[in-house]
Every structure is written in structure tokens, then in C-alpha cells.
Design a protein around this motif. Structure first.
Motif, PDB file in Angstrom:
ATOM      1  N   GLY A 124     105.329  34.430  40.890  1.00 42.69           N
ATOM      2  CA  GLY A 124     106.440  34.879  41.689  1.00 42.69           C
ATOM      3  C   GLY A 124     106.221  35.250  43.032  1.00 42.69           C
ATOM      4  N   GLU A 125     107.218  35.276  44.080  1.00 43.91           N
ATOM      5  CA  GLU A 125     106.975  35.897  45.149  1.00 43.91           C
ATOM      6  C   GLU A 125     108.025  36.669  45.903  1.00 43.91           C
ATOM      7  N   THR A 126     107.689  37.308  46.991  1.00 38.59           N
ATOM      8  CA  THR A 126     108.877  38.368  47.482  1.00 38.59           C
ATOM      9  C   THR A 126     108.642  37.971  49.089  1.00 38.59           C
ATOM     10  N   SER A 127     109.752  38.008  49.873  1.00 38.61           N
ATOM     11  CA  SER A 127     109.830  38.105  51.132  1.00 38.61           C
ATOM     12  C   SER A 127     110.436  39.189  51.704  1.00 38.61           C
ATOM     13  N   SER A 128     109.931  39.624  52.881  1.00 41.22           N
ATOM     14  CA  SER A 128     110.510  40.891  53.241  1.00 41.22           C
ATOM     15  C   SER A 128     110.389  40.590  54.723  1.00 41.22           C
ATOM     16  N   THR A 129     111.510  41.217  55.581  1.00 39.77           N
ATOM     17  CA  THR A 129     111.759  40.959  56.988  1.00 39.77           C
ATOM     18  C   THR A 129     112.169  42.507  57.455  1.00 39.77           C
ATOM     19  N   VAL A 130     111.437  43.116  58.461  1.00 39.31           N
ATOM     20  CA  VAL A 130     111.843  44.251  59.170  1.00 39.31           C
ATOM     21  C   VAL A 130     112.122  43.855  60.733  1.00 39.31           C
ATOM     22  N   SER A 131     112.949  44.816  61.034  1.00 42.33           N
ATOM     23  CA  SER A 131     113.213  44.975  62.664  1.00 42.33           C
ATOM     24  C   SER A 131     112.304  46.087  63.333  1.00 42.33           C
ATOM     25  N   ALA A 132     112.347  45.837  64.604  1.00 43.76           N
ATOM     26  CA  ALA A 132     111.564  46.885  65.338  1.00 43.76           C
ATOM     27  C   ALA A 132     112.370  48.283  65.146  1.00 43.76           C
ATOM     28  N   PRO A 133     111.885  49.107  65.578  1.00 41.86           N
ATOM     29  CA  PRO A 133     112.449  50.629  65.499  1.00 41.86           C
ATOM     30  C   PRO A 133     113.424  50.713  66.098  1.00 41.86           C
ATOM     31  N   GLU A 134     114.592  51.300  65.582  1.00 42.25           N
ATOM     32  CA  GLU A 134     115.981  51.194  66.138  1.00 42.25           C
ATOM     33  C   GLU A 134     116.069  52.061  67.648  1.00 42.25           C
ATOM     34  N   GLY A 135     116.548  51.232  68.567  1.00 43.72           N
ATOM     35  CA  GLY A 135     116.494  51.739  69.898  1.00 43.72           C
ATOM     36  C   GLY A 135     115.267  51.049  70.864  1.00 43.72           C
ATOM     37  N   GLY A 136     114.526  50.311  70.222  1.00 49.76           N
ATOM     38  CA  GLY A 136     113.335  49.736  70.937  1.00 49.76           C
ATOM     39  C   GLY A 136     112.186  50.680  71.154  1.00 49.76           C
ATOM     40  N   CYS A 137     111.010  50.310  71.782  1.00 44.26           N
ATOM     41  CA  CYS A 137     110.144  51.244  72.031  1.00 44.26           C
ATOM     42  C   CYS A 137     109.725  50.761  73.755  1.00 44.26           C
ATOM     43  N   THR A 138     109.294  51.876  74.137  1.00 41.35           N
ATOM     44  CA  THR A 138     108.988  51.853  75.533  1.00 41.35           C
ATOM     45  C   THR A 138     107.403  52.564  75.870  1.00 41.35           C
ATOM     46  N   GLU A 139     106.895  52.110  76.490  1.00 41.69           N
ATOM     47  CA  GLU A 139     105.339  52.477  76.784  1.00 41.69           C
ATOM     48  C   GLU A 139     105.395  53.932  77.270  1.00 41.69           C
TER      49      GLU A 139
END
Length: 365
Positions: A124-139
């Protein structure tokens, strides 16, 4: 709705758990599958990281699975546990395999597919996708440089000395030396410049303390104390140099004296018994010099410093902050320092800075 479909939907709901886009796929014939969860977090450089957590599915047959293949968008960071051949921890064990990946700010999604095989032959297999943290990231802005410094002080027979040094040229600390009587002195020394002040005691009854501030924070207080051993030394200064008389009272104990000047190659040491005396001459060498003394009995010890300048030397202006005229505190002791040229002993701050490190080294005899 059959039991397998309920499992797939339940898996999808648990993985999302604040992580948009996380999904799982398993067919009815492939009920065995890994469980995956991704946790995202911004990094200081403006990018982001995802931590993947993987374990076995919630099976009832006790069959154990292993990872057979991994498909992902980027490389795992060093130390990952998610590797081909790794055993999947049981669903209810509380354990999981963990691995992290880093992504730059221009990447919006991270995905992973993990395939497994179980000892009962199921795959069997599983796929997962996640998005970048909400609001984006800044340096994150660079951290403000912090001052690096050192300070200290002590007392001798006639006063209190205090000093401070800065070590970080990008963040210089401001120091203030505030005596209990007299005016405070504030200065921000450059690296390797140093800041040194000497405060004379006017009266043994009043005493003297000097507070050391870094900025507005009180960091230390140096206190003067009247040492009986100060009566064991008398100093006379004239145009020819310094005359230092060392004396042990008749009712005193055997005492060790050491005298040193920066015009000498090495210090002079004397051990005197009760009632004995010794005179030490330090001749002028054509230019100003510093001398130091050290007195030690079986019960106590003290020391101090002396400054000599040629009689015809003009008094320099001490950085806008006049030094106090040296005076002996009214202690009732027999020690007397007779100053031939009072004006010559108003030491320039700049000269003190240059000599300070030698003074400190000499005090380590």
C-alpha cells in the motif's frame, strides 16, 4: 459506507489538522498503508520547513510493515528516520518515523508519497501534500549586536580605582563611575582604549564607594576600606624621584614588602621583622613613571600604586574631566605621601589608559 472507506476519510481528516492539502489514498484491496502527517514552520531565513511523521496504519491483524519506496519533492535533512527499509511503528505505539525538509519562500507546496509492504504480503501507499505556513514566511531581521565588555575595580590605601573595557566594536557599552562623594564620570571607550578612573578618599569616617553602571544598569559597587597595613609605608616625592620607607611596628609581625616601578627590570622584595625598617629609592628616569607596592603579613595583605612626573612637566588636560587632587584620608595612620608637585599628579585620563594594563599585570605579583 464500508469500513475501509471510513478509514480513508478518517485519515484525510486527521492529516489536514491545520495542514491544508494533506490527503491519503488507499484502495479497498490495499487497506494496508502508512499514516503520514506533515507539520510546517517558518525558518529565520524566510523559508519554511516541513516535518513528516510516519507510522503504520491502524490494522487489526498485527501485520508489520516496512517502507519500500519514497517519492518526495526535495531532499531530507540529515538524520532522517524515513528511509527505505525502515520498519513502520505500530499505529497505537505512540512512536513514529520522523524526517524534515527545507523549502525556500517561493515554494508553496511540499508533497511526499511513501510505499510500504507488510509481512502478510499486502502492499500500500499514502501521499500527503502540505502548504507553506499560512500568511507566508518572511526573513527575520538580523539580531542587534550585543555589547561585550568587562569591568572591575578595587581599593588601596588612599582610594578606589575602577576600570572598564569594550570588546565588540559593533556595540559599544557606555560606562558610568559614580562615587559616593564627588561627580560621576561617564564614557564610552573604543575597543582596546579602556576606561579608568581613580577616586581619592577624603575621610576614613565617611569612607568611599564607587558604583559602576553599564548604561543605566547598576552592575557593581567597589568599596574602600581602611587597612591597618597602610601605616607600614610612607612615600616622599620630589624632583629626583620617589623615596619609599617600609616600616614594621614594634608590636607587628614579620611582613613581606614588594616594590616595583615600570623603570625597573624586576620587583624588589623585602622581609622585615617587627621594628625593622627599609628605605627604597626610585630615581627619576627623565619621564613620568608608575610604581606599585605590596604588603603582606600572615593575616592580611594590601597594595597600591604611585605616580611620579618630572617637576617641570606641564599638566595635561584630562579629557574634560579633572582628576581629584590626591590626598590621604584622615585615618589616623602614620602613612604619609608627600607630594612635591601636586599639579603633576593630576593624571591625564589618556595616560592612565595607556598604563592601565601594565598596572593590572603588576597587581598579580
Amino acid at each position: 459506507m464500508n469500513r475501509t472507506l471510513k478509514r480513508v476519510l478518517g485519515l484525510s481528516g486527521s492529516v489536514v489538522l491545520g495542514l491544508a492539502g494533506a490527503v491519503a489514498f488507499a484502495s479497498g484491496a490495499q487497506a494496508h498503508h502508512p499514516e503520514i502527517q506533515g507539520i510546517t514552520e517558518c525558518t529565520p531565513d524566510g523559508g519554511w520547513t516541513v516535518v513528516w511523521q510516519v507510522k503504520d496504519w491502524d490494522s487489526d491483524n498485527g501485520s508489520a510493515g516496512k517502507i519500500t519506496e519514497i517519492l518526495t519533492d526535495g531532499e531530507f535533512n540529515e538524520g532522517t528516520e524515513i528511509v527505505v527499509g525502515a520498519s513502520l511503528p505500530a499505529f497505537d505505539s505512540g512512536d513514529y518515523l520522523e524526517g524534515s525538509q527545507n523549502f525556500s519562500a517561493d515554494v508553496d507546496l511540499a508533497s511526499i508519497t511513501i510505499k510500504g509492504e507488510w509481512d502478510n504480503g499486502a502492499k500500500g501507499e499514502t501521499s500527503s501534500t502540505v502548504s507553506a505556513p499560512e500568511g507566508g514566511c518572511t526573513e527575520e531581521p538580523p539580531a542587534e549586536p550585543e555589547p561585550e565588555y568587562e569591568f572591575g575595580g578595587g581599593s588601596d590605601c588612599v582610594g578606589v580605582y575602577v576600570w572598564a573595557d569594550n570588546y565588540n566594536p559593533d556595540a559599544l557599552a557606555e560606562f558610568t563611575f559614580a562615587p559616593s562623594n564627588g561627580d560621576a564620570v561617564t564614557y564610552t571607550p573604543e575597543v582596546d582604549e579602556g576606561f579608568y578612573e581613580y577616586f581619592y578618599v577624603d575621610s576614613a569616617e565617611e569612607g568611599l564607594t564607587v558604583d559602576i553602571f553599564v548604561g543605566e544598569e547598576l552592575v557593581d559597587t567597589i568599596e574602600w576600606y581602611d587597612n591597618e597595613l597602610c601605616s607600614y609605608i610612607a612615600v616622599e616625592s620630589d624632583c629626583d624621584g620617589l623615596t619609599i620607607t617600609l616600616t614594621v611596628p614594634a608590636d607587628g609581625e614579620e611582613t613581606y614588602f614588594e616594590v616595583y616601578a615600570d623603570t625597573m627590570e624586576e620587583p624588589l622584595g623585602y622581609t622585615l621583622a617587627a621594628g625593622e625598617s627599609e628605605v627604597v629609592e626610585i630615581p627619576a628616569a627623565g619621564e613620568e613613571f608608575w610604581a606599585w607596592y605590596y604588603i603582606e603579613t600572615p593575616k592580611d595583605a594590601t597594595g597600591g600604586e604611585l605616580y611620579w612626573a618630572p617637576c617641570d612637566e606641564e599638566t595635561p588636560s584630562p579629557s574634560g574631566t579633572p582628576s581629584a587632587q590626591p590626598q590621604l584620608p584622615t585615618t589616623g595612620s602614620s602613612m604619609t605621601i608627600m607630594i612635591g608637585s601636586a599639579a603633576a599628579l593630576i593624571v591625564a585620563a589618556a595616560a592612565i589608559f595607556l598604563i592601565m594594563r601594565r598596572r593590572r599585570a603588576a597587581q598579580d605579583w
